[in-house]
Design an enzyme around this catalytic site. Structure first.
Site, PDB file in Angstrom:
ATOM      1  N   PHE A   1      -1.583  16.176   3.891  1.00 46.19           N
ATOM      2  CA  PHE A   1      -1.928  15.482   2.653  1.00 46.19           C
ATOM      3  C   PHE A   1      -0.738  15.510   1.712  1.00 46.19           C
ATOM      4  CE2 PHE A   1      -3.924  14.438  -1.335  1.00 46.19           C
ATOM      5  CZ  PHE A   1      -4.780  13.421  -0.941  1.00 46.19           C
TER       6      PHE A   1
ATOM      7  N   ASP B   1      -3.875   5.863   6.335  1.00 41.35           N
ATOM      8  CA  ASP B   1      -4.317   7.141   6.893  1.00 41.35           C
ATOM      9  C   ASP B   1      -5.285   6.835   8.045  1.00 41.35           C
ATOM     10  OD1 ASP B   1      -4.505  10.053   6.628  1.00 41.35           O
ATOM     11  OD2 ASP B   1      -6.449   9.762   5.712  1.00 41.35           O
TER      12      ASP B   1
ATOM     13  N   GLU C   1       0.841  -1.201   0.000  1.00 42.85           N
ATOM     14  CA  GLU C   1       0.000   0.000   0.000  1.00 42.85           C
ATOM     15  C   GLU C   1       0.873   1.246   0.000  1.00 42.85           C
ATOM     16  OE1 GLU C   1      -2.392   1.547  -0.808  1.00 42.85           O
ATOM     17  OE2 GLU C   1      -4.016   1.498   0.656  1.00 42.85           O
ATOM     18  N   ASP C   2       0.340   2.334  -0.525  1.00 42.60           N
ATOM     19  CA  ASP C   2       1.099   3.578  -0.530  1.00 42.60           C
ATOM     20  C   ASP C   2       1.080   4.258   0.838  1.00 42.60           C
ATOM     21  OD1 ASP C   2      -1.616   4.153  -0.725  1.00 42.60           O
ATOM     22  OD2 ASP C   2      -1.448   5.477  -2.455  1.00 42.60           O
TER      23      ASP C   2
ATOM     24  N   ARG D   1       0.816  11.976  -9.496  1.00 41.42           N
ATOM     25  CA  ARG D   1       1.320  10.614  -9.272  1.00 41.42           C
ATOM     26  C   ARG D   1       2.729  10.430  -9.812  1.00 41.42           C
ATOM     27  NH1 ARG D   1      -2.937   7.312  -7.564  1.00 41.42           N
ATOM     28  NH2 ARG D   1      -4.975   7.701  -8.483  1.00 41.42           N
TER      29      ARG D   1
HETATM   30  P1  IMP Z   1      -7.460   5.321   4.730  1.00 38.51           P
HETATM   31  O1  IMP Z   1      -8.569   4.374   4.378  1.00 38.51           O
HETATM   32  O2  IMP Z   1      -7.972   6.584   5.348  1.00 38.51           O
HETATM   33  O3  IMP Z   1      -6.362   4.689   5.543  1.00 38.51           O
HETATM   34  O4  IMP Z   1      -6.840   5.834   3.397  1.00 38.51           O
HETATM   35  C1  IMP Z   1      -6.211   5.050   2.558  1.00 38.51           C
HETATM   36  C2  IMP Z   1      -6.187   5.609   1.158  1.00 38.51           C
HETATM   37  O5  IMP Z   1      -6.513   7.015   1.072  1.00 38.51           O
HETATM   38  C3  IMP Z   1      -4.793   5.485   0.655  1.00 38.51           C
HETATM   39  O6  IMP Z   1      -4.626   4.244   0.023  1.00 38.51           O
HETATM   40  C4  IMP Z   1      -4.697   6.622  -0.322  1.00 38.51           C
HETATM   41  O7  IMP Z   1      -5.202   6.207  -1.564  1.00 38.51           O
HETATM   42  C5  IMP Z   1      -5.606   7.679   0.239  1.00 38.51           C
HETATM   43  N1  IMP Z   1      -4.846   8.656   1.009  1.00 38.51           N
HETATM   44  C6  IMP Z   1      -4.816   8.815   2.337  1.00 38.51           C
HETATM   45  N2  IMP Z   1      -4.009   9.806   2.705  1.00 38.51           N
HETATM   46  C7  IMP Z   1      -3.474  10.277   1.555  1.00 38.51           C
HETATM   47  C8  IMP Z   1      -2.528  11.334   1.265  1.00 38.51           C
HETATM   48  O8  IMP Z   1      -1.988  12.047   2.125  1.00 38.51           O
HETATM   49  N3  IMP Z   1      -2.252  11.517  -0.043  1.00 38.51           N
HETATM   50  C9  IMP Z   1      -2.796  10.778  -1.043  1.00 38.51           C
HETATM   51  N4  IMP Z   1      -3.669   9.804  -0.817  1.00 38.51           N
HETATM   52  C10 IMP Z   1      -4.019   9.555   0.471  1.00 38.51           C
HETATM   53 MG    MG Z   2      -4.258   3.871  -1.933  1.00 34.10          MG
END
Ligand code: IMP
Ligand code: MG
Length: 184
Positions: free
Chosen positions: A154, A105, A101-102, A167
């Site tokens: 972000f 959050d 995963e990237d 990207r």
């Molecule tokens: P989560 O479900 O809130 O943990 O978010 C996961 C997904 O939200 C990640 O796989 C990203 O695609 C996107 N995301 C969360 N934070 C960021 C950020 O700072 N930049 C870009 N994408 C983000």
């Molecule tokens: Mg993602």
């Protein structure tokens, strides 16, 4: 894309820092999976740049597969509602899956993926994320391999986007809050 667009307020991780850490992660993963068949499960689309660098540093056999989910619908704040957009191509049954995963959050996306994949009889299931934003976490996620912990800002670049842009930056940068605040 090398030049810094003016909507990036700060470079958080340079290409050199990222590559150095990716090599370290790959060394750890290679050692842990030396005698195992590994399948890297890349979460589309944000993790593809990380996947492509990570897999080329691995010193063990690995298959790759892709899964796509949607959680924040092109917005900055995550909704908590996760949808499966595209499933794996191969069966996960009996495989050693490592989710790539990237960024983690709130954790809702990874929680959904862990629950989804664990019901499908993998031999093992682990998590590798390039970035972790611990201050934004809403739900506990066990992370096996983590590149960097970052502040609750972000970020874009190295695969990560804001509305499909940035990207292709080769670094990770903090997006100017002005860019998304006006659209909230
Ligand atoms: P989560 O479900 O809130 O943990 O978010 C996961 C997904 O939200 C990640 O796989 C990203 O695609 C996107 N995301 C969360 N934070 C960021 C950020 O700072 N930049 C870009 N994408 C983000
Ligand atoms: Mg993602």
């Amino acid at each position: 894309m090398r030049k810094s667009p003016k909507d990036i307020v700060r470079v958080l991780l340079t290409p050199e820092q990222i590559q150095r850490r990716v090599k370290e992660l790959a060394a750890e993963i290679s050692a842990d999976y030396r005698r195992k068949e590994l399948t890297l499960v890349s979460i589309l689309k944000g993790s593809v740049v990380f996947l492509s660098d990570l897999m080329r540093q691995l010193d063990c056999h690995c298959a790759i597969d892709f899964i796509a989910v949607s959680s924040y619908r092109g917005q900055v704040n995550t909704s908590g509602v996760v949808r499966l957009i595209m499933d794996l191509r191969e069966t996960p049954v009996g495989k050693n899956l490592l989710i790539v995963e990237d960024i983690i959050d709130t954790g809702y996306t990874m929680d959904y993926l862990l629950r989804n994949l664990s019901t499908r009889q993998p031999k093992s299931l682990k998590v590798c994320t390039l970035l972790d934003k611990p201050a934004a976490r809403r739900i506990f996620i066990p992370i096996d391999y983590c590149g960097f912990s970052i502040p609750n800002e972000f970020v874009v670049g190295y695969g990560m986007d804001y509305r499909e842009k940035y990207r292709n930056l080769d670094y990770v940068g903090v997006l100017n809050p002005r860019i998304y605040e006006v659209k909230r």
